[in-house]
Scaffold this motif. Sequence first.
Motif, PDB file in Angstrom:
ATOM      1  N   GLN A   4      15.762  12.753 -15.305  1.00  0.00           N
ATOM      2  CA  GLN A   4      15.520  11.499 -14.491  1.00  0.00           C
ATOM      3  C   GLN A   4      17.298  10.580 -14.139  1.00  0.00           C
ATOM      4  O   GLN A   4      18.147  10.741 -14.308  1.00  0.00           O
ATOM      5  CB  GLN A   4      14.733   9.870 -14.933  1.00  0.00           C
ATOM      6  CG  GLN A   4      14.891   9.413 -13.991  1.00  0.00           C
ATOM      7  CD  GLN A   4      13.586   8.312 -15.414  1.00  0.00           C
ATOM      8  OE1 GLN A   4      12.794   8.681 -16.750  1.00  0.00           O
ATOM      9  NE2 GLN A   4      13.816   6.718 -15.458  1.00  0.00           N
ATOM     10  N   THR A   5      17.346  11.000 -12.522  1.00  0.00           N
ATOM     11  CA  THR A   5      18.200  10.601 -11.890  1.00  0.00           C
ATOM     12  C   THR A   5      18.328   9.559 -10.700  1.00  0.00           C
ATOM     13  O   THR A   5      19.341   8.967 -10.580  1.00  0.00           O
ATOM     14  CB  THR A   5      18.806  11.737 -11.313  1.00  0.00           C
ATOM     15  OG1 THR A   5      17.866  12.230 -10.157  1.00  0.00           O
ATOM     16  CG2 THR A   5      19.147  13.130 -12.465  1.00  0.00           C
ATOM     17  N   ARG A   6      16.621   8.450 -10.646  1.00  0.00           N
ATOM     18  CA  ARG A   6      16.769   7.503 -10.294  1.00  0.00           C
ATOM     19  C   ARG A   6      15.832   6.816 -10.770  1.00  0.00           C
ATOM     20  O   ARG A   6      14.993   7.456 -11.423  1.00  0.00           O
ATOM     21  CB  ARG A   6      16.686   7.895  -8.835  1.00  0.00           C
ATOM     22  CG  ARG A   6      15.153   8.891  -8.757  1.00  0.00           C
ATOM     23  CD  ARG A   6      14.894   9.135  -7.272  1.00  0.00           C
ATOM     24  NE  ARG A   6      13.583   9.893  -7.080  1.00  0.00           N
ATOM     25  CZ  ARG A   6      12.266   9.537  -7.352  1.00  0.00           C
ATOM     26  NH1 ARG A   6      12.314   7.915  -7.225  1.00  0.00           N
ATOM     27  NH2 ARG A   6      11.474  10.751  -6.865  1.00  0.00           N
ATOM     28  N   ARG A   7      15.847   5.705 -10.184  1.00  0.00           N
ATOM     29  CA  ARG A   7      14.235   5.056 -10.863  1.00  0.00           C
ATOM     30  C   ARG A   7      13.376   5.174 -10.050  1.00  0.00           C
ATOM     31  O   ARG A   7      13.311   6.159  -8.948  1.00  0.00           O
ATOM     32  CB  ARG A   7      14.255   3.635 -10.280  1.00  0.00           C
ATOM     33  CG  ARG A   7      15.764   2.629 -10.775  1.00  0.00           C
ATOM     34  CD  ARG A   7      15.827   1.227 -10.714  1.00  0.00           C
ATOM     35  NE  ARG A   7      16.657   1.554  -9.405  1.00  0.00           N
ATOM     36  CZ  ARG A   7      16.625  -0.109  -8.287  1.00  0.00           C
ATOM     37  NH1 ARG A   7      15.643  -0.989  -8.786  1.00  0.00           N
ATOM     38  NH2 ARG A   7      16.631   0.048  -6.780  1.00  0.00           N
ATOM     39  N   PRO A   8      12.432   5.330 -10.627  1.00  0.00           N
ATOM     40  CA  PRO A   8      11.082   5.550 -10.159  1.00  0.00           C
ATOM     41  C   PRO A   8      10.512   4.756  -8.523  1.00  0.00           C
ATOM     42  O   PRO A   8      10.717   3.686  -8.580  1.00  0.00           O
ATOM     43  CB  PRO A   8      10.079   5.362 -11.020  1.00  0.00           C
ATOM     44  CG  PRO A   8      10.736   5.331 -12.614  1.00  0.00           C
ATOM     45  CD  PRO A   8      11.526   5.195 -12.013  1.00  0.00           C
ATOM     46  N   VAL A   9       9.872   5.593  -8.199  1.00  0.00           N
ATOM     47  CA  VAL A   9       9.874   4.362  -6.552  1.00  0.00           C
ATOM     48  C   VAL A   9       7.962   4.346  -6.533  1.00  0.00           C
ATOM     49  O   VAL A   9       7.436   5.041  -6.641  1.00  0.00           O
ATOM     50  CB  VAL A   9       9.679   5.903  -5.308  1.00  0.00           C
ATOM     51  CG1 VAL A   9       9.737   5.301  -3.835  1.00  0.00           C
ATOM     52  CG2 VAL A   9      11.307   5.991  -5.334  1.00  0.00           C
ATOM     53  N   VAL A  10       7.712   2.873  -6.390  1.00  0.00           N
ATOM     54  CA  VAL A  10       7.135   2.575  -5.783  1.00  0.00           C
ATOM     55  C   VAL A  10       6.670   2.097  -4.865  1.00  0.00           C
ATOM     56  O   VAL A  10       6.719   0.955  -3.574  1.00  0.00           O
ATOM     57  CB  VAL A  10       6.228   1.063  -6.826  1.00  0.00           C
ATOM     58  CG1 VAL A  10       5.302   0.477  -6.428  1.00  0.00           C
ATOM     59  CG2 VAL A  10       7.066   1.449  -8.406  1.00  0.00           C
ATOM     60  N   GLY A  11       5.431   2.891  -3.711  1.00  0.00           N
ATOM     61  CA  GLY A  11       5.236   2.699  -3.173  1.00  0.00           C
ATOM     62  C   GLY A  11       4.065   1.247  -2.956  1.00  0.00           C
ATOM     63  O   GLY A  11       3.206   1.070  -3.302  1.00  0.00           O
ATOM     64  N   ILE A  12       4.768   0.218  -2.116  1.00  0.00           N
ATOM     65  CA  ILE A  12       3.154  -1.331  -2.028  1.00  0.00           C
ATOM     66  C   ILE A  12       3.411  -1.023  -0.599  1.00  0.00           C
ATOM     67  O   ILE A  12       3.581  -0.811   0.521  1.00  0.00           O
ATOM     68  CB  ILE A  12       5.320  -2.514  -2.165  1.00  0.00           C
ATOM     69  CG1 ILE A  12       5.722  -2.099  -2.928  1.00  0.00           C
ATOM     70  CG2 ILE A  12       4.124  -3.530  -1.393  1.00  0.00           C
ATOM     71  CD1 ILE A  12       7.072  -3.696  -3.383  1.00  0.00           C
ATOM     72  N   ILE A  13       2.256  -1.506  -1.056  1.00  0.00           N
ATOM     73  CA  ILE A  13       0.972  -1.466   0.239  1.00  0.00           C
ATOM     74  C   ILE A  13       0.303  -2.752   0.679  1.00  0.00           C
ATOM     75  O   ILE A  13       0.074  -3.403  -0.008  1.00  0.00           O
ATOM     76  CB  ILE A  13      -0.764  -0.991  -0.528  1.00  0.00           C
ATOM     77  CG1 ILE A  13      -0.505   0.894  -1.214  1.00  0.00           C
ATOM     78  CG2 ILE A  13      -1.530  -0.608   0.789  1.00  0.00           C
ATOM     79  CD1 ILE A  13      -0.209   1.764   0.092  1.00  0.00           C
ATOM     80  N   GLY A  14       0.955  -3.076   1.770  1.00  0.00           N
ATOM     81  CA  GLY A  14       1.176  -4.174   2.245  1.00  0.00           C
ATOM     82  C   GLY A  14       0.023  -4.504   3.414  1.00  0.00           C
ATOM     83  O   GLY A  14      -0.114  -4.051   3.116  1.00  0.00           O
ATOM     84  N   ASN A  15       0.477  -5.063   4.203  1.00  0.00           N
ATOM     85  CA  ASN A  15      -0.597  -5.402   5.585  1.00  0.00           C
ATOM     86  C   ASN A  15      -0.164  -5.538   6.962  1.00  0.00           C
ATOM     87  O   ASN A  15       1.232  -5.735   6.877  1.00  0.00           O
ATOM     88  CB  ASN A  15      -1.148  -7.153   5.137  1.00  0.00           C
ATOM     89  CG  ASN A  15      -2.261  -6.830   3.991  1.00  0.00           C
ATOM     90  OD1 ASN A  15      -3.146  -6.920   3.522  1.00  0.00           O
ATOM     91  ND2 ASN A  15      -1.548  -7.912   2.961  1.00  0.00           N
ATOM     92  N   SER A  16      -0.597  -5.383   7.490  1.00  0.00           N
ATOM     93  CA  SER A  16      -0.198  -5.392   9.298  1.00  0.00           C
ATOM     94  C   SER A  16      -0.015  -7.176   9.648  1.00  0.00           C
ATOM     95  O   SER A  16      -0.854  -8.118   9.092  1.00  0.00           O
ATOM     96  CB  SER A  16      -1.045  -4.500  10.008  1.00  0.00           C
ATOM     97  OG  SER A  16      -1.119  -3.660  10.047  1.00  0.00           O
ATOM     98  N   HIS A  17       0.962  -7.883  10.658  1.00  0.00           N
ATOM     99  CA  HIS A  17       1.209  -8.948  10.178  1.00  0.00           C
ATOM    100  C   HIS A  17       1.712  -8.703  11.937  1.00  0.00           C
ATOM    101  O   HIS A  17       1.815  -8.166  12.128  1.00  0.00           O
ATOM    102  CB  HIS A  17       2.394  -9.342   9.484  1.00  0.00           C
ATOM    103  CG  HIS A  17       1.901  -9.656   8.574  1.00  0.00           C
ATOM    104  ND1 HIS A  17       1.548 -10.462   7.826  1.00  0.00           N
ATOM    105  CD2 HIS A  17       2.412  -8.849   7.584  1.00  0.00           C
ATOM    106  CE1 HIS A  17       1.053 -10.120   6.732  1.00  0.00           C
ATOM    107  NE2 HIS A  17       1.718  -9.040   6.148  1.00  0.00           N
ATOM    108  N   LEU A  18       0.432 -10.015  12.339  1.00  0.00           N
ATOM    109  CA  LEU A  18       1.661 -10.651  13.576  1.00  0.00           C
ATOM    110  C   LEU A  18       2.948 -11.248  13.845  1.00  0.00           C
ATOM    111  O   LEU A  18       2.312 -12.511  13.783  1.00  0.00           O
ATOM    112  CB  LEU A  18       0.271 -10.201  14.860  1.00  0.00           C
ATOM    113  CG  LEU A  18       0.289 -10.538  16.582  1.00  0.00           C
ATOM    114  CD1 LEU A  18       1.349  -8.747  17.100  1.00  0.00           C
ATOM    115  CD2 LEU A  18      -0.939 -10.968  17.046  1.00  0.00           C
TER     116      LEU A  18
END
Length: 254
Positions: A4-18
Motif C-alpha cells: 500500500q503506497t497511497r491512501r485509498p481513493v474514494v470517488g465522490i458522486i456529487g451533483n450538477s450545478h449551474l
Amino acid sequence: MRAQTRRPVVGIIGNSHLINDRYLVHGAGQTNSQAIAEVAGCLPLIVPTDPALADLPDLMATCDGFLFTGGRPNVHPSEYGEEETPAHGSFDRGRDGVALALVRACVERGQPIMGICRGFQEVNVAMGGTLHPEIRDLPGRMNHRMPPDGTPEEIFALRHLVSFTQGGVFHRLMGAPAVMTNTLHGQGIARAGARVVIDGFAPDGTPEAIYIKDAPGFTLSVQWHPEWNAAQDPVSKALFTGFGDALRAWHAAA
C-alpha cells in the motif's frame, strides 16, 4: 497482493450545478471531502456525473470505493416505475445515469460504497426499491426536511433518534442501540429493494439506515447527513471510520 503506497481513493458522486445561471459544474459539498480525508483517511476525488464522461469500468479501476452524497435533485421516478409529478421535485438525470449502475456494479463486486441522503435513496432504487416523494405528507410522519432558515449549525443540528436492530450491523458499528441524528430530506424509502435490509428507523417509522444482504463488501447507507461535523460527532466518526477500514482492506487486496 501489492504494497500500500497511497491512501485509498474514494470517488465522490456529487451533483450538477449551474453557477451564475450560466456555468454548469459538477460538484459536492466540502464536508464530504473533509469526512473522507480526515475521518476515513482516504483521498477524495469528485466524479463528473455524466455517463458520457464517466465510464464505469474505468471509474471502478481508478477508485477503491464510492461515496454517494446528498443533494437537492431527486432520483427520477421513472427509475422505479412511477410517473413524474410536481411532488417529486427537481432531477439530475446525468447523476441517475452514473450512480444507479455504479451502485449495482460495486455491490456485486464487493467494492465499498456508502450512501448519504439522496445516496441512501439511490442505493434502494438501484436494488429495485421505490421512494415516497414527500415523507411529511404521509399519516403519522414528521417533517424530515431541513429548516428553511438558520446557520449551518442550526440546520444540521441533531433532531431525532434512529433506533437500530438489536445486535444488527449498525448497532455493532455504533456500539449503541439508538443514536441522535440530523435530518434534511423530503423523500424516503417506500418499498425496500431486493436484498436491502432496513436496519434503523426514525421514531415515526421512516427508514434511516440500510445495508445490502449478502453483499461481499461495505454497503452501509444512511438517510441523515453524517458528513457534517464528522470528526467530532461519534456517530459520524464511527460510520466514516468503518468505511475507511473497508476501503483500506479493498485497496490492500487489489
